[in-house]
Scaffold this active site. Sequence first.
Site, PDB file in Angstrom:
ATOM      1  N   LYS A  68       9.964 -14.265 -14.356  1.00 12.81           N
ATOM      2  CA  LYS A  68       9.399 -13.180 -15.169  1.00 12.81           C
ATOM      3  C   LYS A  68       8.168 -13.678 -15.921  1.00 12.81           C
ATOM      4  CE  LYS A  68      10.914 -10.434 -13.620  1.00 12.81           C
ATOM      5  NZ  LYS A  68      12.001 -10.237 -12.745  1.00 12.81           N
ATOM      6  N   HIS A  88      16.180 -36.227 -12.574  1.00  9.13           N
ATOM      7  CA  HIS A  88      15.798 -36.656 -11.225  1.00  9.13           C
ATOM      8  C   HIS A  88      14.325 -36.395 -10.955  1.00  9.13           C
ATOM      9  CE1 HIS A  88      19.918 -37.587 -10.252  1.00  9.13           C
ATOM     10  NE2 HIS A  88      20.270 -36.439 -10.816  1.00  9.13           N
ATOM     11  N   GLU A 102      15.371 -16.786 -12.960  1.00  4.39           N
ATOM     12  CA  GLU A 102      14.875 -15.425 -13.170  1.00  4.39           C
ATOM     13  C   GLU A 102      13.978 -15.353 -14.421  1.00  4.39           C
ATOM     14  OE1 GLU A 102      14.538 -12.957 -11.416  1.00  4.39           O
ATOM     15  OE2 GLU A 102      14.312 -11.255 -12.770  1.00  4.39           O
ATOM     16  N   ARG A 123       2.956   0.328  -5.450  1.00  2.00           N
ATOM     17  CA  ARG A 123       2.886  -0.363  -4.163  1.00  2.00           C
ATOM     18  C   ARG A 123       1.595  -1.172  -4.008  1.00  2.00           C
ATOM     19  NH1 ARG A 123       6.681   2.040  -0.754  1.00  2.00           N
ATOM     20  NH2 ARG A 123       5.692   1.133   1.058  1.00  2.00           N
ATOM     21  N   GLU A 150       5.236 -14.289 -13.577  1.00  5.01           N
ATOM     22  CA  GLU A 150       4.776 -13.074 -12.933  1.00  5.01           C
ATOM     23  C   GLU A 150       3.905 -12.206 -13.839  1.00  5.01           C
ATOM     24  OE1 GLU A 150       8.128 -10.656 -11.867  1.00  5.01           O
ATOM     25  OE2 GLU A 150       7.040  -9.631 -10.276  1.00  5.01           O
ATOM     26  N   ASN A 168      -0.519   1.862   5.990  1.00  2.00           N
ATOM     27  CA  ASN A 168       0.281   0.859   5.280  1.00  2.00           C
ATOM     28  C   ASN A 168       0.924  -0.011   6.346  1.00  2.00           C
ATOM     29  OD1 ASN A 168       2.032  -0.567   3.570  1.00  2.00           O
ATOM     30  ND2 ASN A 168       3.614   1.002   3.775  1.00  2.00           N
ATOM     31  N   GLY A 169       0.638  -1.315   6.296  1.00  2.00           N
ATOM     32  CA  GLY A 169       1.200  -2.222   7.303  1.00  2.00           C
ATOM     33  C   GLY A 169       0.146  -3.208   7.767  1.00  2.00           C
ATOM     34  N   CYS A 173       0.830  -1.202   0.000  1.00  7.37           N
ATOM     35  CA  CYS A 173       0.000   0.000   0.000  1.00  7.37           C
ATOM     36  C   CYS A 173       0.865   1.253   0.000  1.00  7.37           C
ATOM     37  CB  CYS A 173      -0.930   0.097   1.217  1.00  7.37           C
ATOM     38  SG  CYS A 173      -2.006  -1.313   1.400  1.00  7.37           S
ATOM     39  N   TRP A 224      -2.979  -2.479  -1.571  1.00  5.60           N
ATOM     40  CA  TRP A 224      -2.735  -3.876  -1.925  1.00  5.60           C
ATOM     41  C   TRP A 224      -3.362  -4.666  -0.793  1.00  5.60           C
ATOM     42  CZ3 TRP A 224      -0.133  -8.164   0.111  1.00  5.60           C
ATOM     43  CH2 TRP A 224       0.047  -9.232  -0.777  1.00  5.60           C
ATOM     44  N   LYS A 271       4.640  -3.910  -6.046  1.00  6.27           N
ATOM     45  CA  LYS A 271       6.076  -3.690  -6.243  1.00  6.27           C
ATOM     46  C   LYS A 271       6.864  -3.872  -4.949  1.00  6.27           C
ATOM     47  CE  LYS A 271       9.577  -2.211  -8.723  1.00  6.27           C
ATOM     48  NZ  LYS A 271      10.139  -3.261  -9.582  1.00  6.27           N
TER      49      LYS A 271
HETATM   50  O1  M6R Z   1      12.384  -4.573  -3.492  1.00  8.61           O
HETATM   51  P1  M6R Z   1      12.988  -5.938  -3.445  1.00  8.61           P
HETATM   52  O2  M6R Z   1      14.115  -6.109  -4.409  1.00  8.61           O
HETATM   53  O3  M6R Z   1      13.385  -6.343  -2.048  1.00  8.61           O
HETATM   54  O4  M6R Z   1      11.825  -6.918  -3.875  1.00  8.61           O
HETATM   55  C1  M6R Z   1      11.993  -8.298  -3.816  1.00  8.61           C
HETATM   56  C2  M6R Z   1      10.940  -9.014  -4.611  1.00  8.61           C
HETATM   57  O5  M6R Z   1       9.667  -8.744  -4.100  1.00  8.61           O
HETATM   58  C3  M6R Z   1      10.966  -8.620  -6.091  1.00  8.61           C
HETATM   59  O6  M6R Z   1      12.228  -8.824  -6.649  1.00  8.61           O
HETATM   60  C4  M6R Z   1       9.938  -9.445  -6.868  1.00  8.61           C
HETATM   61  O7  M6R Z   1      10.294 -10.781  -6.890  1.00  8.61           O
HETATM   62  C5  M6R Z   1       9.810  -8.870  -8.281  1.00  8.61           C
HETATM   63  N1  M6R Z   1       8.449  -8.488  -8.521  1.00  8.61           N
HETATM   64  C6  M6R Z   1      10.190  -9.824  -9.354  1.00  8.61           C
HETATM   65  O8  M6R Z   1      10.096  -9.269 -10.619  1.00  8.61           O
END
Ligand code: M6R
Length: 581
Positions: A461, A480, A457, A27, A464, A99-100, A2, A73, A576
């Site tokens: 992506k 395996h 990675e 956020r 996500e 926020n929290g 948030c 969020w 984010k």
């Molecule tokens: O702000 P941060 O780098 O600590 O965030 C960590 C993860 O939440 C962040 O890398 C997340 O996995 C991304 N959305 C991936 O693209």
Amino acid sequence: MCGICASIGSGNQVQNVLRGLKDLEYRGYDSSGIAYLDKGEISLCRSVGQICNLEKKIDEKVCAKVLIGHTRWATHGRVCEENSHPHLSFKKTLAMVHNGIIENFETLKSEMKDVEFRSQTDTEVFANLIERQSGKNVEKLISASKIAKGSFAVAVIFKDEEKIYCAKRKSPLYVAYRKGQVMTASDISAFENKFEYFYILEDDEFAVLSEDEALFFDCNGEKIEKEKKNFEKVEFFDVFPDEKCFMRKEIAEEPIVLKRTFFKYFSEKLISEAVFQELRKYKSFHFIACGTAYHSGLLGAEFLQFFAKKSCSASVASEFRYGFQTIKKDCVYVFVSQSGETADTIACADLVKKKGGKVLCVTNVPYSSLNSLADFILPTFAGKEVAVASTKAYVAQVFTLLTFAGKIAGIDMEDELRKFVLNCKITQFDRSLFKEIYKFKKIFFVGRGQDYVTSLEGALKLKEIAYINCIGIPAGELKHGTLALVDEETLVVVTSTRGDLKEKIENNIQEIRARGGKILLLSQLDHNIDVEYKIKLEENLEWLMPIESIFYLQQLALEFCLEKGLDPDKPRNLAKSVTVE
Ligand code: M6R
């Protein structure tokens, strides 16, 4: 997660807060809302979905000098207007954005038998907790904060006073000042550069904002002086302002990010030799992070192990936090985070620090909560990253950690890295190749060593932003278990950049093809093997190949996402900054 943004000023604050909220939309974007003082009463306007929905809903006649706003969020309570912030207290004496997470909200709620709750949120309980306290408004907020457990950054307006009240514990909160306007927000990116300076609220500090001043208090209600921070010290840059899709823009910025990082670490010699000298004394390095940042950490561990012969390991923060760790005095704990606000990562740094361990933070946001815990800081220079999927921040982290490994090892990498950043460019993903592979519904990413990390990675992506169920695994692990899933309808994206492992990867490719699986091979090596699809990578220093290869895998995910008509910048269910556990 948030984002909160609130403003008080001599003129109408609606546009100021909406602009700030748009900057914080990364956020969370489940819903948004504002609350403002209107003829002695508090009015609300809230809407489900992105800020643009709220913007359309706000009556253009609204004129408010005191206004609080929120972009959500969802944590407690489903996504709907009733659960959107701001929340009014039962007697409507105050409204609040938060926020929290208030961890003891159920217990507190059960004690408020006389209150009819309008939402399922912990925030509404907090608002009522404040309303039930006695004394001046600031005293009410301080008393309620002592009872609430968990994390919070809040902005509150009371109907009887033209002021904004703020409290902070474990969630970030900043206050910016200029003549005639004071603003508070979850991130300094919400402040336009017209502000003169800003303050960082620490845990259990409180602020009272009026049109021309910000006053700060500790948890005993004593007035405190806070350091004014300069905006000049915070560097942001925006190179493709016209590109509408942030993820595409941020991928396109990667070569600039690399040049800038090189410049900072080599030409400007940002970190002194004395710091590297100090860090060299440590025997081991343990990397801790979440998501994409964890993948950078895995690479950081590989780099340091190879170049500096240090003993290295890596953990996902949410696992490290509750694991049975021993904090070693001869180890540096390296926390990698784009935002510097990820709850699990911060909790681990806090834990390490309390147990006497050394904390090194690799962050992209200078005044982040994580940095406040650091013994050493390695900044990354990705600039502001807006798209939820991390792209340029990852590349910046990997390059920074490679540079760091070279410095710790005392190896001179300057010429090679300069050559790389000067020639670095993003080659567009071949559309005709994409049309061929778009048909695959089952996709695996495999590689060995650093290419295994690239596979993790690449898969993250694709999951996500394109919602494709895929995994990244070590190529040697296929047989395996996972090989059982490979058939004619499977695409295996093989990244192969390690010359010493060329034959090993060729064997893995054979195993996949023998089961009917189709291969997309990313390599700069001269592989003597038939594959269905190929991407030729540029020849570069082997340790730079994870950057070279991820350029393509980021674009691959983006192509899948756009082809499916999805929004790459705001994938469903995600935000984010993950500021909750
Ligand atoms: O702000 P941060 O780098 O600590 O965030 C960590 C993860 O939440 C962040 O890398 C997340 O996995 C991304 N959305 C991936 O693209």
